[in-house]
Structures are given as structure tokens and as C-alpha cells.
Design a protein around this motif. Structure first.
Motif, PDB file in Angstrom:
ATOM      1  N   PHE A 188      -5.021   8.466   2.961  1.00  0.00           N
ATOM      2  CA  PHE A 188      -6.406   8.614   2.520  1.00  0.00           C
ATOM      3  C   PHE A 188      -7.350   7.834   3.432  1.00  0.00           C
ATOM      4  O   PHE A 188      -8.369   8.359   3.882  1.00  0.00           O
ATOM      5  CB  PHE A 188      -6.549   8.134   1.079  1.00  0.00           C
ATOM      6  CG  PHE A 188      -7.968   8.018   0.627  1.00  0.00           C
ATOM      7  CD1 PHE A 188      -8.669   9.148   0.253  1.00  0.00           C
ATOM      8  CD2 PHE A 188      -8.608   6.789   0.614  1.00  0.00           C
ATOM      9  CE1 PHE A 188      -9.989   9.047  -0.133  1.00  0.00           C
ATOM     10  CE2 PHE A 188      -9.933   6.691   0.229  1.00  0.00           C
ATOM     11  CZ  PHE A 188     -10.619   7.825  -0.145  1.00  0.00           C
ATOM     12  N   TYR A 189      -6.975   6.575   3.729  1.00  0.00           N
ATOM     13  CA  TYR A 189      -7.871   5.768   4.553  1.00  0.00           C
ATOM     14  C   TYR A 189      -7.973   6.318   5.966  1.00  0.00           C
ATOM     15  O   TYR A 189      -9.049   6.336   6.560  1.00  0.00           O
ATOM     16  CB  TYR A 189      -7.426   4.301   4.555  1.00  0.00           C
ATOM     17  CG  TYR A 189      -7.871   3.587   3.315  1.00  0.00           C
ATOM     18  CD1 TYR A 189      -9.234   3.440   3.043  1.00  0.00           C
ATOM     19  CD2 TYR A 189      -6.964   3.099   2.395  1.00  0.00           C
ATOM     20  CE1 TYR A 189      -9.663   2.818   1.910  1.00  0.00           C
ATOM     21  CE2 TYR A 189      -7.385   2.470   1.244  1.00  0.00           C
ATOM     22  CZ  TYR A 189      -8.734   2.336   0.999  1.00  0.00           C
ATOM     23  OH  TYR A 189      -9.173   1.729  -0.136  1.00  0.00           O
ATOM     24  N   LEU A 243      -4.755  15.821  -0.516  1.00  0.00           N
ATOM     25  CA  LEU A 243      -4.239  14.631  -1.198  1.00  0.00           C
ATOM     26  C   LEU A 243      -4.519  14.690  -2.687  1.00  0.00           C
ATOM     27  O   LEU A 243      -3.780  14.144  -3.490  1.00  0.00           O
ATOM     28  CB  LEU A 243      -4.893  13.375  -0.622  1.00  0.00           C
ATOM     29  CG  LEU A 243      -4.338  12.845   0.681  1.00  0.00           C
ATOM     30  CD1 LEU A 243      -5.054  11.567   1.040  1.00  0.00           C
ATOM     31  CD2 LEU A 243      -2.852  12.593   0.563  1.00  0.00           C
ATOM     32  N   MET A 247       0.851  -1.203   0.000  1.00  0.00           N
ATOM     33  CA  MET A 247       0.000   0.000   0.000  1.00  0.00           C
ATOM     34  C   MET A 247       0.878   1.240   0.000  1.00  0.00           C
ATOM     35  O   MET A 247       1.797   1.353   0.794  1.00  0.00           O
ATOM     36  CB  MET A 247      -0.903  -0.022   1.237  1.00  0.00           C
ATOM     37  CG  MET A 247      -1.954   1.034   1.172  1.00  0.00           C
ATOM     38  SD  MET A 247      -3.319   0.705   2.316  1.00  0.00           S
ATOM     39  CE  MET A 247      -2.561   0.884   3.898  1.00  0.00           C
ATOM     40  N   GLU A 248       0.553   2.154  -0.893  1.00  0.00           N
ATOM     41  CA  GLU A 248       1.318   3.395  -0.939  1.00  0.00           C
ATOM     42  C   GLU A 248       1.023   4.258   0.280  1.00  0.00           C
ATOM     43  O   GLU A 248      -0.037   4.123   0.890  1.00  0.00           O
ATOM     44  CB  GLU A 248       0.923   4.160  -2.201  1.00  0.00           C
ATOM     45  CG  GLU A 248       1.963   4.131  -3.295  1.00  0.00           C
ATOM     46  CD  GLU A 248       1.516   4.990  -4.452  1.00  0.00           C
ATOM     47  OE1 GLU A 248       1.875   6.170  -4.454  1.00  0.00           O
ATOM     48  OE2 GLU A 248       0.781   4.483  -5.316  1.00  0.00           O
ATOM     49  N   GLN A 254      -2.665  12.838 -12.757  1.00  0.00           N
ATOM     50  CA  GLN A 254      -2.125  13.469 -11.559  1.00  0.00           C
ATOM     51  C   GLN A 254      -0.871  14.279 -11.846  1.00  0.00           C
ATOM     52  O   GLN A 254      -0.512  15.161 -11.078  1.00  0.00           O
ATOM     53  CB  GLN A 254      -1.814  12.393 -10.509  1.00  0.00           C
ATOM     54  CG  GLN A 254      -3.060  11.775  -9.924  1.00  0.00           C
ATOM     55  CD  GLN A 254      -3.846  12.744  -9.091  1.00  0.00           C
ATOM     56  OE1 GLN A 254      -3.325  13.346  -8.174  1.00  0.00           O
ATOM     57  NE2 GLN A 254      -5.111  12.925  -9.427  1.00  0.00           N
ATOM     58  N   THR A 304       0.332   7.465   0.421  1.00  0.00           N
ATOM     59  CA  THR A 304      -0.808   8.363   0.245  1.00  0.00           C
ATOM     60  C   THR A 304      -2.122   7.612   0.410  1.00  0.00           C
ATOM     61  O   THR A 304      -3.089   8.148   0.932  1.00  0.00           O
ATOM     62  CB  THR A 304      -0.774   9.032  -1.140  1.00  0.00           C
ATOM     63  OG1 THR A 304      -0.484   8.033  -2.098  1.00  0.00           O
ATOM     64  CG2 THR A 304       0.261  10.126  -1.191  1.00  0.00           C
ATOM     65  N   THR A 305      -2.154   6.360  -0.045  1.00  0.00           N
ATOM     66  CA  THR A 305      -3.369   5.552   0.129  1.00  0.00           C
ATOM     67  C   THR A 305      -3.655   5.376   1.603  1.00  0.00           C
ATOM     68  O   THR A 305      -4.800   5.484   2.061  1.00  0.00           O
ATOM     69  CB  THR A 305      -3.195   4.173  -0.519  1.00  0.00           C
ATOM     70  OG1 THR A 305      -2.413   4.324  -1.691  1.00  0.00           O
ATOM     71  CG2 THR A 305      -4.513   3.553  -0.835  1.00  0.00           C
ATOM     72  N   PHE A 306      -2.583   5.096   2.369  1.00  0.00           N
ATOM     73  CA  PHE A 306      -2.724   4.938   3.821  1.00  0.00           C
ATOM     74  C   PHE A 306      -3.293   6.216   4.436  1.00  0.00           C
ATOM     75  O   PHE A 306      -4.267   6.174   5.206  1.00  0.00           O
ATOM     76  CB  PHE A 306      -1.349   4.598   4.401  1.00  0.00           C
ATOM     77  CG  PHE A 306      -1.316   4.589   5.891  1.00  0.00           C
ATOM     78  CD1 PHE A 306      -1.929   3.574   6.610  1.00  0.00           C
ATOM     79  CD2 PHE A 306      -0.670   5.601   6.584  1.00  0.00           C
ATOM     80  CE1 PHE A 306      -1.893   3.569   7.984  1.00  0.00           C
ATOM     81  CE2 PHE A 306      -0.628   5.605   7.957  1.00  0.00           C
ATOM     82  CZ  PHE A 306      -1.253   4.589   8.653  1.00  0.00           C
ATOM     83  N   LEU A 366      -8.261  15.464   2.760  1.00  0.00           N
ATOM     84  CA  LEU A 366      -8.512  14.669   1.551  1.00  0.00           C
ATOM     85  C   LEU A 366      -8.298  15.509   0.300  1.00  0.00           C
ATOM     86  O   LEU A 366      -7.725  15.049  -0.687  1.00  0.00           O
ATOM     87  CB  LEU A 366      -9.944  14.125   1.573  1.00  0.00           C
ATOM     88  CG  LEU A 366     -10.217  12.998   2.558  1.00  0.00           C
ATOM     89  CD1 LEU A 366     -11.660  12.570   2.460  1.00  0.00           C
ATOM     90  CD2 LEU A 366      -9.315  11.824   2.261  1.00  0.00           C
TER      91      LEU A 366
END
Lengths: 363, 210
Positions: free
Chosen positions: B8-9, B48, B1-2, B123, B4-6, B45
Motif C-alpha cells: 500500500f505504501y 488491495l 509491518m504486513e 474484509q 499488504t501494508t508495505f 490500490l
């Protein structure tokens, strides 16, 4: 800077022949550690400044009153902040029985956090800034506007009359002056064509007077003089300092929102207030007084110039407190809404027309 | 998991928790503060998504101004929670239907072709790209008429709000500031010349009396 510190670590650990082993697992963590190191490098001097500013305040006001001021702890009372800090640390934090306990304890934290966060985008010299973001001015406006929550939440959570009155006064006053402050900064944004604080300083480096070697005449404070005054006076009102300190007016509502607080919880409000004073002085120096630029062409630029400008503005804060009587509440509201906001609107128009006219001095 | 994904969650979880707490909190001040937390997470968010202007403006406008006034009002109200809960169950079906309708509307919008992930631009932004500048340029060139219209509507709203709440009473006293400023010393202070000491009334004191 970053490379020099890394080289030092490499040299140090190479003495034990451990560098390669350490670096192999330390490398992914390095950006985090580097950011933390820079944060500490900003916050430690800031906290020391906040600790000694009340000492200088007491000294300056004392001499203006023809008194001596603190003179017992250390030479000329210089260690007074340490004594005060220790005293506050050892005091009990009393939570009133009817207070809303969680919010009561959250209040001081909400007051101090925004006062520290805003330093992320403040440039101290060319390239010396924690986060060189393009929306720096917006970030400053956003973070300073949340400082008010500390006052409102603590005033409400104390569940008592005077803190609540203080919170009501604070929310009305700070919102009013935020508008004037933001409007004054719009003119700065117009003439420097950027929201980045470093770019705003660099924009003040150029101009007709700067080419003549009289750099201080090309700083923003001269063409935007009314806005400089509006910004600085709004800054005094925004930090709830005398003569606009009705939020905590000791003689009316006996310290307002912080009346129920004791010990370090009270000290956090104090730290936040002085931190905001230093912040407003830094921002006024950066936006209007050329930041780290030297006032004349033949002297080099540097952070010492910024320190000198900030010290002068901080002295003004103390000077105001010793000089002016407290404003009446309706006078504060009138000054904010009926004088500063219209003045700022008109000056935005004036600057806009000025920039479109052949007399534009910013091109 | 990247990473940024982390992030985000984490932000998404805080946002959902804060939004839920806003509507379930018993104390209205707590609810307002949870709404502030929700705004913060939403701003995170947006950061991000590299929409730093919108994110900071969300905090500046909603957290810094709107919610402060909201709290200001909520704190002054004396809210009786028992009365608020009164007839909760009879209102629930209607409220639930409106909620479902909103979910359906949002699903329709989000599943449309403009909001799908493919429709969003890539992006990768060029070097020196400034979100704020681009937004300003678009607002003042392509969308200048809608923008001006919106500002006029806002102005009408401001004036209407003031007119609706402006109640002038005949017995209200206002300070006349210009008169106060123009006041001279002679109008307020009267200097009276008098002797520093009053002469003691002549007594017929008899030395060594008593």
C-alpha cells in the motif's frame, strides 16, 4: 506439480543432508520462487515460439509465392531465427539526435510488456494456469488495450514524420477494433456465464452435441459464428498485421512507428507483434474453439489440442498476409465502426433473446 | 509491518509522485504519461481493497481508451509553454482557493460516517465471492433505474458530441461504398484486341546498302 518439485528438491538436498537447514530459511521465499518458476515455464516456450514464428511465416509465404524461403542457416534454414537474433543483438541502438531520449527507449518496453503480462491468465490445460482469477477476460482486455502505448510513445518520441503518422494511425485503428473485440467477447461471457478463462472452456464442454460425442459442434464458434469472425478479424487488425497493417505500411510510411529504431530496440517491437499474434490465436481458441477440449468424445482432452488449434489460427495469420492486399485506411475504419460494432451489438441482442427463449442451448 | 501494508505504501508513494509530476511536468506528453502511471497505481490500490472489477475497468477505460485519445490530442497540439506560463502568478490565488475548497470538501466527505473505516464491511469475504458478479447483480436489480438513466445520459452525450463536431461541407467527397462494391469488371476494364506485333513499315531497304 508443486509437491513433486518440492519433493525433488528435498531428495536432492537430502543427498548432502542439508534439506532441513535450507528449508528453514527458504520456506517463506518458496511462494515467490514457485511463481517465478511458473512464469519462466510459460515465457521460455513463448519466446521460442516468437523466435520461430517469423521463420515459419517466411517459409509459408515463400511456398505460397512458389519460392523456397530461408534455406541457408541450418537444415532447411531452420536456424535462421538464431542468426537473425544474433545480428540484431550486435547492432547498435541508434538514438536520433532530436528524439526524446527517455520516451524513445521506453517505447519498445511499453510494447513488449503488455504482450507478456496477458499470459498470466491464459489456461493451457485443465488447471495449468498461472493466475486463475475470476476477472480473467477483463484482465486480458485491459492488458491488450495498453499495448498501444508502445506504438504511440515510440512514434511521438522519434520526433519524425513517418513514425508520428504511424502512431496516429495506430491509436485510431486499435481503439476502433478494441470496441468490436470487447463487444464480441460480451457474447462469449453471456453464454458461458463467467469471466474466468478456464470456466469459459469448461462451459463449452457441455451441450446437446457434446452428449452425442460430437464435442466440436458445442463449442462457441458455431452458435456465435459471426462473433468468432469479428473477434479474429479484429485480432488481426489489433495486432497490425496484413491486410490491416497500415500502421507500419512499408510501402506508404516505411514501417511507421519503428522506422527510427535499430538493433534490439527494433527487435522488441517485432517480438511484441509476434507475441500478440500468438496471444490472439490462444484467446480465439479458448473463447471460441474449446481451448484444450478434444473435438470428439472418444479422444482425451489435453494441451496438444490447444496447440493444434493455435497453430491453425497462426497459419491463418500468415495465409492472410500472403493472400490479401492491404486495406485502404478509410475502409479499415468503415469495417470497424460501421460493420463490426453494429454487428456485435445486434448479436448481443440476439444471444440475449436466444438465452431467454425456449430454444436456449446453453442450459 | 504486513506485506499488504508495505505494498500500500509503495503504491501510494508512486501515486503521489505521479500525480505531482502530472501537474509539474513541463512537457504535456510527459504529464499525460505520468497521469497514466497515476491510474495504474490507483488501480493497484483498488486491487488491495479486493475491488478487482473496478481496478481492471479503471485500467481498461481510462488507461486503455481515454488516455490514449488524450495523448493523441496532446501530441497533435503545438503547445507553447511560455504562453501557458504567462500570468501564472496572477491566476495562482484563484487556483489555490479552488484547490483548498476541494480539499475541504473531500475532508468533509471522508470524515463523514459513511466513509469511516468502521462503516466499511469486514474484509473477510465468503469462498467463491465474485466482486464482478455482485456489482452486476446490484446494478441490474436495486439500481437499475439510475443505471439506465446514466446510460441514457451517456447516449445523449455521445450524440451531442457528434452533432457538435459534425460539419458537412458541400465540396467534401465521400466514397459510395455500395456503388464501389457493386462495380463490375466491364465498367472498369476494357479489353482491346490487337496484334501482338506491329508490322514494320515497309522500307525501301536495299540489300547490302550503305
Amino acid at each position: 506439480m508443486e509437491a513433486a518439485i518440492l519433493n525433488f528438491f528435498q531428495w536432492f538436498w537430502n543427498l548432502f543432508g542439508l534439506w532441513d537447514a535450507i528449508w528453514s530459511w527458504f520456506q517463506p521465499l518458496w511462494p515467490l520462487v514457485w511463481a517465478l518458476l511458473r512464469i519462466v515455464a510459460i515465457l521460455v516456450p513463448l519466446i521460442l515460439g516468437i523466435a520461430w514464428l517469423p521463420y515459419f511465416e517466411r517459409k509459408v509465404i515463400a511456398y505460397m509465392h512458389v519460392r523456397i524461403g530461408p534455406n541457408r542457416v541450418g537444415p532447411a534454414g531452420f536456424l535462421q531465427p538464431i542468426a537473425d537474433g544474433l545480428k540484431l543483438l550486435f547492432k547498435e541502438i541508434i538514438v536520433p539526435a532530436k528524439a526524446n531520449k527517455r520516451l524513445y527507449l521506453l517505447g519498445p518496453i511499453l510494447a513488449i510488456a503488455p504482450a507478456l503480462v496477458a499470459w498470466a491468465v491464459v489456461p493451457f490445460a485443465e488447471g495449468f494456469v498461472l493466475a486463475d482469477i475470476d476477472a480473467g477476460m477483463l484482465f486480458i482486455l485491459a492488458t491488450t488495450s495498453i499495448g498501444i502505448y508502445g506504438i504511440i510513445v515510440s512514434g511521438w518520441a522519434s520526433n519524425s514524420k513517418y513514425p508520428f503518422l504511424g502512431a496516429m494511425r495506430a491509436s485510431a485503428q486499435m481503439i476502433s477494433y478494441e470496441i468490436a473485440m470487447g463487444m464480441a467477447l460480451i457474447t462469449v461471457l453471456m453464454v458461458s456465464n463467467s469471466l474466468n478463462l478456464s470456466d469459459i472452456v469448461r462451459a463449452q464442454e457441455e451441450g446437446r452435441f457434446a452428449r452425442m460425442g460430437l464435442d466440436f459442434l458445442s463449442w462457441n464458434f458455431l452458435p456465435l459464428l459471426p462473433m468468432f469472425l469479428v473477434y479474429f478479424i479484429s485480432g488481426v487488425a489489433e495486432t497490425n498485421r496484413a491486410p490491416f497493417d497500415v500502421v507500419e505500411g512499408e510501402s506508404e510510411i516505411v514501417a511507421g512507428h519503428m522506422i527510427e529504431y535499430s538493433g534490439m530496440a527494433f527487435a522488441l517491437f517485432f517480438l511484441a507483434e509476434y507475441g500478440n499474434m500468438i496471444l490472439v490465436s490462444f484467446l480465439a481458441s479458448i473463447f471460441f474453439l474449446g481451448g484444450w477440449l478434444s473435438p470428439v468424445g472418444f479422444l482425451p482432452d489435453g494441451h496438444l489440442w490447444l496447440a493444434a488449434k493455435v497453430s491453425f489460427l497462426l497459419f491463418c495469420f500468415l495465409w492472410f498476409r500472403a493472400t490479401f492486399p492491404r486495406y485502404r485506411y478509410d475502409q479499415i475504419m468503415r469495417l470497424g465502426w460501421k460493420v463490426f460494432v453494429p454487428l456485435a451489438f445486434v448479436w448481443i441482442l440476439v444471444v440475449g433473446l436466444w438465452m431467454m427463449s425456449p430454444f436456449n442451448i446453453w442450459q | 509491518m504486513e506485506f499488504t501494508t508495505f505494498v500500500f505504501y509503495v503504491l501510494g508513494a508512486i501515486l503521489l509522485f505521479a500525480a505531482l509530476a502530472t501537474i509539474t511536468a513541463r512537457n504535456p506528453v510527459h504529464a499525460a504519461l505520468f497521469l497514466v502511471l497515476a491510474f495504474f497505481s490507483a488501480a493497484g490500490l483498488w486491487l488491495l481493497l479486493q475491488a478487482e472489477f473496478l481496478a481492471i475497468v479503471l485500467i481498461m477505460v481510462y488507461v486503455g481508451a481515454v488516455m490514449v485519445l488524450f495523448l493523441f490530442v496532446v501530441m497533435m497540439l503545438d503547445i507553447d509553454i511560455a504562453r501557458l506560463r504567462h500570468r501564472f502568478w496572477s491566476y495562482l490565488p484563484l487556483g489555490g482557493m479552488i484547490g483548498l475548497l476541494m480539499v475541504a470538501e473531500m475532508a468533509l466527505v471522508l470524515s463523514g460516517k459513511y466513509f469511516s473505516a468502521e462503516a466499511l464491511p469486514g474484509q473477510a469475504m465468503p469462498e467463491g465471492y465474485s466482486n464482478t458478479k455482485e456489482l452486476g447483480r446490484l446494478l441490474f436489480t436495486e439500481y437499475v433505474y439510475p443505471f439506465e438513466l446514466a446510460s441514457v445520459i451517456l447516449l445523449v452525450g455521445i450524440i451531442a458530441a457528434i452533432m457538435l463536431t459534425l460539419r458537412s461541407r458541400k465540396d467534401t467527397k465521400y466514397p459510395r461504398v455500395s456503388e464501389q462494391l457493386a462495380v463490375r469488371r466491364d465498367e472498369r476494364v476494357r479489353l482491346v484486341k490487337m496484334a501482338a506485333e506491329k508490322e514494320a513499315p515497309a522500307e525501301e531497304s536495299q540489300p547490302g546498302g550503305q
